[in-house]
Design a protein around this motif. Structure first.
Motif, PDB file in Angstrom:
ATOM      1  N   PHE A   1       0.966  -1.244   0.125  1.00 50.27           N
ATOM      2  CA  PHE A   1      -0.084   0.028   0.043  1.00 50.27           C
ATOM      3  C   PHE A   1       0.890   1.068  -0.027  1.00 50.27           C
ATOM      4  O   PHE A   1       0.582   2.165  -0.745  1.00 50.27           O
ATOM      5  CB  PHE A   1      -0.822  -0.135   1.031  1.00 50.27           C
ATOM      6  CG  PHE A   1      -2.111  -0.745   0.926  1.00 50.27           C
ATOM      7  CD1 PHE A   1      -3.091  -0.395   0.078  1.00 50.27           C
ATOM      8  CD2 PHE A   1      -2.350  -1.881   1.641  1.00 50.27           C
ATOM      9  CE1 PHE A   1      -4.282  -1.101  -0.001  1.00 50.27           C
ATOM     10  CE2 PHE A   1      -3.464  -2.674   1.693  1.00 50.27           C
ATOM     11  CZ  PHE A   1      -4.602  -2.338   0.544  1.00 50.27           C
ATOM     12  N   ASP A   2       2.088   1.079   0.664  1.00 50.68           N
ATOM     13  CA  ASP A   2       2.913   2.510   0.955  1.00 50.68           C
ATOM     14  C   ASP A   2       3.532   2.609  -0.629  1.00 50.68           C
ATOM     15  O   ASP A   2       3.737   3.707  -0.883  1.00 50.68           O
ATOM     16  CB  ASP A   2       4.090   2.132   1.849  1.00 50.68           C
ATOM     17  CG  ASP A   2       3.183   2.275   3.522  1.00 50.68           C
ATOM     18  OD1 ASP A   2       2.374   2.873   3.578  1.00 50.68           O
ATOM     19  OD2 ASP A   2       4.048   1.848   4.420  1.00 50.68           O
ATOM     20  N   ALA A   3       3.980   1.577  -1.117  1.00 51.15           N
ATOM     21  CA  ALA A   3       4.536   1.583  -2.427  1.00 51.15           C
ATOM     22  C   ALA A   3       3.736   2.232  -3.325  1.00 51.15           C
ATOM     23  O   ALA A   3       4.327   3.213  -4.104  1.00 51.15           O
ATOM     24  CB  ALA A   3       5.178   0.369  -2.819  1.00 51.15           C
ATOM     25  N   LEU A   4       2.423   1.887  -3.270  1.00 49.00           N
ATOM     26  CA  LEU A   4       1.686   2.305  -4.449  1.00 49.00           C
ATOM     27  C   LEU A   4       1.310   3.835  -4.294  1.00 49.00           C
ATOM     28  O   LEU A   4       0.997   4.641  -4.924  1.00 49.00           O
ATOM     29  CB  LEU A   4       0.172   1.714  -4.448  1.00 49.00           C
ATOM     30  CG  LEU A   4       0.311   0.086  -4.997  1.00 49.00           C
ATOM     31  CD1 LEU A   4      -1.158  -0.391  -5.021  1.00 49.00           C
ATOM     32  CD2 LEU A   4       0.832   0.133  -6.252  1.00 49.00           C
ATOM     33  N   LYS A   5       1.183   4.080  -3.081  1.00 55.19           N
ATOM     34  CA  LYS A   5       0.879   5.570  -2.517  1.00 55.19           C
ATOM     35  C   LYS A   5       1.961   6.218  -2.858  1.00 55.19           C
ATOM     36  O   LYS A   5       1.853   7.460  -3.137  1.00 55.19           O
ATOM     37  CB  LYS A   5       0.664   5.671  -0.892  1.00 55.19           C
ATOM     38  CG  LYS A   5       0.102   7.095  -0.551  1.00 55.19           C
ATOM     39  CD  LYS A   5      -0.008   6.842   0.879  1.00 55.19           C
ATOM     40  CE  LYS A   5      -0.498   8.388   1.392  1.00 55.19           C
ATOM     41  NZ  LYS A   5      -0.741   8.340   2.838  1.00 55.19           N
ATOM     42  N   ALA A   6       3.295   5.806  -2.587  1.00 57.78           N
ATOM     43  CA  ALA A   6       4.544   6.620  -3.191  1.00 57.78           C
ATOM     44  C   ALA A   6       4.682   6.780  -4.517  1.00 57.78           C
ATOM     45  O   ALA A   6       5.546   7.490  -4.821  1.00 57.78           O
ATOM     46  CB  ALA A   6       5.673   6.038  -2.659  1.00 57.78           C
ATOM     47  N   GLY A   7       3.848   5.884  -5.263  1.00 59.45           N
ATOM     48  CA  GLY A   7       4.058   6.052  -6.788  1.00 59.45           C
ATOM     49  C   GLY A   7       5.083   5.284  -7.557  1.00 59.45           C
ATOM     50  O   GLY A   7       5.680   5.797  -8.684  1.00 59.45           O
ATOM     51  N   TYR A   8       5.303   4.084  -6.758  1.00 60.84           N
ATOM     52  CA  TYR A   8       6.436   3.224  -7.468  1.00 60.84           C
ATOM     53  C   TYR A   8       5.857   2.551  -8.686  1.00 60.84           C
ATOM     54  O   TYR A   8       4.761   2.535  -8.881  1.00 60.84           O
ATOM     55  CB  TYR A   8       6.913   2.207  -6.643  1.00 60.84           C
ATOM     56  CG  TYR A   8       7.602   2.509  -5.169  1.00 60.84           C
ATOM     57  CD1 TYR A   8       7.933   3.681  -5.007  1.00 60.84           C
ATOM     58  CD2 TYR A   8       8.104   1.748  -4.515  1.00 60.84           C
ATOM     59  CE1 TYR A   8       8.635   4.179  -3.728  1.00 60.84           C
ATOM     60  CE2 TYR A   8       9.034   1.939  -3.333  1.00 60.84           C
ATOM     61  CZ  TYR A   8       9.392   3.100  -3.056  1.00 60.84           C
ATOM     62  OH  TYR A   8      10.123   3.515  -1.870  1.00 60.84           O
ATOM     63  N   GLU A   9       6.740   2.243  -9.540  1.00 60.78           N
ATOM     64  CA  GLU A   9       6.457   1.601 -10.660  1.00 60.78           C
ATOM     65  C   GLU A   9       6.167   0.050 -10.250  1.00 60.78           C
ATOM     66  O   GLU A   9       6.676  -0.758 -10.118  1.00 60.78           O
ATOM     67  CB  GLU A   9       7.717   1.526 -11.818  1.00 60.78           C
ATOM     68  CG  GLU A   9       7.907   2.679 -12.409  1.00 60.78           C
ATOM     69  CD  GLU A   9       6.908   2.928 -13.654  1.00 60.78           C
ATOM     70  OE1 GLU A   9       6.529   1.983 -14.226  1.00 60.78           O
ATOM     71  OE2 GLU A   9       6.395   3.831 -14.149  1.00 60.78           O
TER      72      GLU A   9
END
Length: 202
Positions: A50-58
């Motif tokens: 969830f954090d990775a998606l929120k941060a905009g990771y590919e």
């Protein structure tokens, strides 16, 4: 197009003939975590994703019909791409999905004007190390503390520059690779933010 670019395009086309590649959404996280727990000795949690998606990771998933069968997660830093995770469900391994997804990620970093990618692998994960060697990644160091037994770090060939990391990340065993650019320079989807800094896994 260079021979390497042709190979990368062929791997992606082969993957797309049988499967769908699309961006990961929050609705995919349950399925992704299920795969992650089956293929990783120290898996990420739902909160990590969830954090990775929120941060905009590919973040990408490969689907066969409605089933998520593989995923990848990249951090696009200002000067280098960092392949954080790539996983294929055990029942779908050995079919070229991992190679196709790796090629997809390389196209993504080239489209964002980057020229190299780093990743970490457990030294005991000889299968993964052989996989990355087969696709041209080179060991550049050993990173202590990333896994209990350290981590092999790989880098794309042709790029001798070691990646920059914040203080405190320690020594790492790394693989690295610099992909040859294709002629089209095609960009898939929207670029991710490039001001992110990789964090340690929980």
């Amino acid at each position: 197009m260079s021979p390497e670019g042709q190979t990368r395009s062929q791997m992606i086309m082969s993957l797309q003939q049988m499967h769908t590649i699309r961006r990961m959404t929050q609705q995919d996280i349950e399925a992704v975590v299920h795969i992650e727990r089956r293929v990783q000795s120290h898996p990420w949690t739902e909160g990590n994703f969830f954090d990775a998606l929120k941060a905009g990771y590919e973040a990408w998933v490969v689907c066969h019909g409605n089933e998520v069968v593989a995923f990848s997660l990249q951090l696009m830093a200002p000067d280098v791409a960092h392949l954080l995770l790539i996983g294929v469900a055990p029942d779908w391994q050995g079919r070229g999905i991992g190679a196709g997804l790796l090629a997809w990620g390389e196209e993504r970093l080239l489209a964002q004007k980057l020229d190299s990618q780093v990743l970490e692998v457990r030294p005991s994960n000889t299968r993964a190390i052989a996989f990355y060697h087969r696709w041209g990644y080179e060991q550049i160091g050993v990173r202590k503390g990333y896994y209990p037994d350290g981590a092999v770090i790989a880098k794309m060939p042709g790029s001798c520059r070691k990646p920059w990391y914040p203080d405190g990340y320690g020594l790492f065993f790394s693989f690295c690779r610099r992909p040859a650019r294709g002629a089209s320079g095609q960009c898939y989807g929207q670029p991710a933010p490039t001001s992110l800094v990789a964090r340690e896994r929980d």
